[in-house]
Enzyme design. Structure first.
Site, PDB file in Angstrom:
ATOM      1  CD  GLU A  98      51.863  15.443  18.692  1.00 59.92           C
ATOM      2  OE1 GLU A  98      51.600  14.428  19.359  1.00 59.92           O
ATOM      3  OE2 GLU A  98      51.970  16.575  19.199  1.00 59.92           O
ATOM      4  CD  GLU A 145      55.807  17.223  12.051  1.00 59.33           C
ATOM      5  OE1 GLU A 145      56.541  17.776  12.905  1.00 59.33           O
ATOM      6  OE2 GLU A 145      54.637  17.565  11.858  1.00 59.33           O
TER       7      GLU A 145
END
Length: 289
Positions: A245, A102
């Site tokens: 990430e 995210e």
């Protein structure tokens, strides 16, 4: 509470899909995985970014959770259902391993609230430095977490209530992705603190989902270890990184792929015989060349 302004989210989204120079791009390449970027509710115009999945946008950002619920219960349900739909569609294409990540400014604050609620932590125990914020900002962030919990009283027995009151659209979608992956007998490899917070929501909604979750690393956020413990998972790596990430999970996925390649090679050498675990371990190099 972040060291960066909200505009960073849309800038990073463009980096993923136009410049393709973000950490997520590099680690997706390292893990030999495909990268799918979904806009769940970026508070900016993203129409000029090619390749971005936009049809699941719920709203332009969540509300101030220190003043009331971050979203409606219907929006929370929509976020989770979006993740399930994404997992169903991706699994139908033959994928069986999901590495959710995210990017969103201040979402470790939401994750701290989720962890505090579902792991029984104080605001101080749940709240970390996120984007390496200063002591002053950390004190403010802890106050924000306390206020959000006091104002909303999220119910730890109701995962959707927790998500609606103190979560984010992306965290709901990741929780749904885990549920959808499990329903398709696919695994989800957890990454940093935010993905573990999403997993706590998924666990609260359907406890059996943890059978389809695998750990990767324990990062630098204060409550990451407590979240993994609540999920019953032991991290393989201790990287002390805070990026969400899919960096740590990509490293672990690559390690697992190499191990499976070695196991396949041993099976090829030994026919259909069972492979002794000690033999397998002896074949694995003690250290990188």
């Amino acid at each position: 509470v972040s060291a960066y302004p909200p505009e960073t989210t849309v800038q990073m989204t463009a980096n993923y899909l136009i410049a393709q120079g973000a950490a997520a791009n590099a680690f997706a390449g390292f893990a030999k995985s495909d990268l799918l970027v979904v806009d769940m509710g970026i508070a900016a115009d993203t129409s000029a970014i090619p390749g971005l999945v936009r049809q699941y946008r719920i709203a332009p950002g969540t509300r101030d959770m220190t003043q009331g619920a971050a979203m409606t219960r219907a929006q929370a349900r929509a976020a989770v259902e979006t993740g399930i739909k994404l997992a169903d569609a991706i699994a139908a294409q033959g994928y069986n391993c999901f590495l959710p990540g995210e990017m969103g400014i201040s979402n470790t604050t939401a994750s701290a609230c989720i962890a505090a609620t579902l792991c029984g932590l104080t605001a101080e125990q749940a709240t970390g430095r996120g984007t390496n914020i200063s002591d002053e900002r950390l004190a403010k962030k802890i106050r924000v977490v306390k206020e959000a919990l006091l104002v909303n009283h999220p119910d730890p027995q109701d995962g959707l209530d927790v998500l609606a009151k103190v979560g984010g659209f992306e965290l709901g979608a990741i929780a749904g992705l885990m549920l959808g992956a499990a329903a398709s007998h696919a695994i989800t490899l957890l990454d940093a603190f935010n993905s573990s917070a999403a997993a706590l929501i998924a666990q609260a909604l359907a406890p059996a989902v943890t059978d389809y979750l695998l750990p990767s690393h324990q990062g630098g956020e204060r409550a990451h270890g407590a979240a993994l413990a609540k999920l019953g998972l032991t991290p393989h790596l201790f990287l002390d990184i805070k990026l969400g990430e899919a960096c740590g999970s990509s490293i672990t996925a690559r390690f697992r792929a190499l191990a499976l390649d070695e196991l396949d090679a041993l099976h090829a050498e030994n026919g259909d015989k069972d492979i002794d675990a000690d033999l397998f371990l002896e074949r694995m190099p003690a250290k990188a060349p």
